[in-house]
Write a protein that holds these residues in place. Structure first.
Motif, PDB file in Angstrom:
ATOM      1  N   THR A 220       0.829  -1.199   0.000  1.00 50.11           N
ATOM      2  CA  THR A 220       0.000   0.000   0.000  1.00 50.11           C
ATOM      3  C   THR A 220       0.859   1.242   0.000  1.00 50.11           C
ATOM      4  O   THR A 220       2.011   1.215   0.450  1.00 50.11           O
ATOM      5  CB  THR A 220      -0.916   0.018   1.246  1.00 50.11           C
ATOM      6  N   GLU A 221       0.317   2.320  -0.548  1.00 50.21           N
ATOM      7  CA  GLU A 221       0.983   3.616  -0.498  1.00 50.21           C
ATOM      8  C   GLU A 221       0.464   4.443   0.676  1.00 50.21           C
ATOM      9  O   GLU A 221       0.923   5.568   0.898  1.00 50.21           O
ATOM     10  CB  GLU A 221       0.769   4.375  -1.812  1.00 50.21           C
ATOM     11  N   HIS A 222      -0.492   3.894   1.402  1.00 51.64           N
ATOM     12  CA  HIS A 222      -1.039   4.617   2.547  1.00 51.64           C
ATOM     13  C   HIS A 222      -0.089   4.530   3.750  1.00 51.64           C
ATOM     14  O   HIS A 222       0.634   3.553   3.917  1.00 51.64           O
ATOM     15  CB  HIS A 222      -2.393   4.036   2.962  1.00 51.64           C
ATOM     16  N   TYR A 223      -0.130   5.552   4.548  1.00 52.35           N
ATOM     17  CA  TYR A 223       0.499   5.539   5.876  1.00 52.35           C
ATOM     18  C   TYR A 223      -0.581   6.007   6.841  1.00 52.35           C
ATOM     19  O   TYR A 223      -1.706   6.341   6.436  1.00 52.35           O
ATOM     20  CB  TYR A 223       1.729   6.451   5.916  1.00 52.35           C
ATOM     21  N   PHE A 224      -0.277   6.031   8.121  1.00 52.56           N
ATOM     22  CA  PHE A 224      -1.289   6.488   9.059  1.00 52.56           C
ATOM     23  C   PHE A 224      -0.656   7.092  10.298  1.00 52.56           C
ATOM     24  O   PHE A 224       0.493   6.781  10.642  1.00 52.56           O
ATOM     25  CB  PHE A 224      -2.239   5.341   9.457  1.00 52.56           C
ATOM     26  N   THR A 225      -1.417   7.975  10.912  1.00 49.00           N
ATOM     27  CA  THR A 225      -1.017   8.501  12.217  1.00 49.00           C
ATOM     28  C   THR A 225      -1.716   7.671  13.290  1.00 49.00           C
ATOM     29  O   THR A 225      -2.790   7.107  13.061  1.00 49.00           O
ATOM     30  CB  THR A 225      -1.389   9.983  12.377  1.00 49.00           C
ATOM     31  N   LEU A 226      -1.083   7.607  14.443  1.00 48.55           N
ATOM     32  CA  LEU A 226      -1.615   6.748  15.507  1.00 48.55           C
ATOM     33  C   LEU A 226      -1.247   7.340  16.855  1.00 48.55           C
ATOM     34  O   LEU A 226      -0.112   7.756  17.076  1.00 48.55           O
ATOM     35  CB  LEU A 226      -1.021   5.338  15.375  1.00 48.55           C
ATOM     36  N   LEU A 227      -2.222   7.359  17.742  1.00 48.43           N
ATOM     37  CA  LEU A 227      -1.926   7.625  19.140  1.00 48.43           C
ATOM     38  C   LEU A 227      -2.358   6.389  19.911  1.00 48.43           C
ATOM     39  O   LEU A 227      -3.528   6.002  19.885  1.00 48.43           O
ATOM     40  CB  LEU A 227      -2.657   8.858  19.671  1.00 48.43           C
ATOM     41  N   LEU A 228      -1.380   5.753  20.557  1.00 46.58           N
ATOM     42  CA  LEU A 228      -1.629   4.545  21.337  1.00 46.58           C
ATOM     43  C   LEU A 228      -1.271   4.835  22.788  1.00 46.58           C
ATOM     44  O   LEU A 228      -0.160   5.281  23.080  1.00 46.58           O
ATOM     45  CB  LEU A 228      -0.782   3.383  20.803  1.00 46.58           C
ATOM     46  N   ALA A 229      -2.232   4.603  23.674  1.00 47.98           N
ATOM     47  CA  ALA A 229      -2.019   4.940  25.082  1.00 47.98           C
ATOM     48  C   ALA A 229      -2.337   3.750  25.977  1.00 47.98           C
ATOM     49  O   ALA A 229      -3.284   2.997  25.737  1.00 47.98           O
ATOM     50  CB  ALA A 229      -2.884   6.128  25.480  1.00 47.98           C
ATOM     51  N   ASP A 230      -1.521   3.583  27.024  1.00 46.17           N
ATOM     52  CA  ASP A 230      -1.725   2.589  28.077  1.00 46.17           C
ATOM     53  C   ASP A 230      -2.098   3.373  29.335  1.00 46.17           C
ATOM     54  O   ASP A 230      -1.304   4.170  29.845  1.00 46.17           O
ATOM     55  CB  ASP A 230      -0.426   1.795  28.278  1.00 46.17           C
TER      56      ASP A 230
END
Length: 411
Positions: free
Chosen positions: A269-279
């Motif tokens: 894929t040419e897509h990327y993504f932003t992510l916020l992952l929290a514990d």
């Protein structure tokens, strides 16, 4: 040939015979009519391609006949030539106003008649070709509409399926409650928000924003949802099962790093993504998070004051060597954490001015007394007021974590 059938209209039998002889010799099928009324009956029975009509006739003259002829329903255009001894410009203009296409001066010259018919042939041929092309366009448009309707129906179902990825829009964990907001700018979008239990005192939160919009972004979002599933913890890459069957959370930086490798090595894929992952530790209020290109979350203290948290970072799926740093914050009882997509802070007003971080914090201050899902709905209303409409140019998503404190931790 566009002209095959010719109707001659003249009260003079001799004139009809003279014209008919030439036309038959040239290969046309000829019908004769002795008056305008007779001509109309023959037109109704077998519409001609070309009409040669005398102007001056007893009863219905050529002009009246031409006007009535133009009002008759036809599948294709009929070419009309008036035969007249009139040559004044006013008479010619009157004939054109009544629907005539051309004129021939009597007595009719054979060569001129042939030339006028050839001119009509060219015009009718273009009209026939245009009609066929219009039919083809109409058929194509009908087919496209059918395909569009089917696609629209599929996209509506796809939107329902994407919404189903959010299994719960609200859950009360005792020490805290979590509310989710997801509103796509189109039928489907590239945003996703969610949470998953880690243990009795810990939960995971995630907010994803895949680049682009539409079906391909939504498909990637659906795949990513499986990696952080709350329904199937065995497949959640943020969790590691222990010997006693319980789950232990992996450090958010390790989880995001693994997702980065999966995207680059396994997804074409040419897509990327932003992510916020929290514990989130519900017993202490401690939040450990990775902010991989996602907007800075907002912490709102119990007194209503707000500030932006996080250290930023690179989006997921761009570089193999990307590092994803963790940051920490501590929530006190009465505090809340808002994790929003860039569709919120980059929402433009009618002049194109974005809401930005300051605008979001102002809204949150105004909404400090509103809790849970109602606060997120109120946020959408405020965004609509800012934009001047509810058709947002980007997906709108958010997580609201409201921390009460360990004394209210559920059993």
């Amino acid at each position: 040939m566009a002209i095959r059938h010719v109707l001659i209209v003249d009260d003079s039998r001799l004139q009809r015979r003279i014209l008919s002889a030439s036309l038959v010799r040239w290969g046309y099928v000829v019908t004769e009519a002795e008056s305008g009324e007779d001509a109309l009956e023959k037109c109704a029975e077998n519409p001609p391609d070309l009409v040669l009509s005398d102007w001056m006739m007893p009863g219905m003259d050529g002009l009246e006949f031409c006007q009535t002829f133009r009002q008759m329903p036809r599948e294709s255009y009929g070419y009309f030539i008036l035969l007249t001894s009139k040559s004044e410009k006013e008479a010619v203009a009157k004939g054109l106003d009544c629907g005539a296409d051309d004129f021939l001066t009597k007595p009719v010259n054979g060569a001129e008649l042939r030339a006028r018919i050839n001119a009509g042939e060219r015009i009718l041929q273009m009209e026939r070709e245009l009609t066929e092309k219009n039919k083809l366009i109409g058929t194509t448009l009908e087919q496209l509409q059918t395909l569009y309707d089917a696609l629209d129906s599929d996209l509506i179902e796809a939107k329902k399926l994407q919404q189903s990825l959010i299994r719960e829009q609200h859950r009360d964990f005792g020490a805290a409650q979590v509310s989710l907001l997801l509103r796509s700018s189109g039928h489907v979008g590239g945003d996703l928000v969610g949470f998953f239990p880690i243990s009795a005192t810990r939960i995971g939160l995630f907010a994803i924003d895949v680049s682009g919009h539409g079906i391909s972004s939504a498909l990637m979002t659906a795949r990513l949802a499986g990696y952080l599933s709350s329904a199937a913890p065995d497949h959640n890459i943020a969790l590691r099962i222990q010997e006693d069957g319980s789950y232990q959370a992996l450090p958010p930086s390790d989880v995001v790093g693994r997702l980065n490798r999966i995207v680059l090595e396994e997804m074409e894929t040419e897509h990327y993504f932003t992510l916020l992952l929290a514990d989130v530790d519900l017993s202490t209020g401690r939040v450990v998070m990775v902010q991989a290109g996602h907007p800075h979350p907002v912490v709102q203290r119990a007194d209503g004051s707000t500030f932006m948290a996080g250290v930023g970072g690179m989006p997921v799926g761009l570089f193999e060597a990307a590092q994803f740093d963790q940051s920490e914050l501590t929530l006190e009882p009465g505090d809340r954490l808002v994790i929003q997509s860039d569709g919120v802070t980059e929402c433009p007003d009618v002049c194109g001015e974005m809401l930005d971080d300051e605008g979001l914090m102002t809204i949150l201050s105004d909404l400090k007394e509103i809790k849970g899902s109602a606060m997120l709905e109120a946020l959408v209303w405020r965004l609509a007021d800012h934009a001047g409409h509810e058709d947002f140019p980007d997906d709108i998503s958010a997580i609201l974590l409201e921390f009460r404190g360990p004394s209210e931790q559920a059993g």
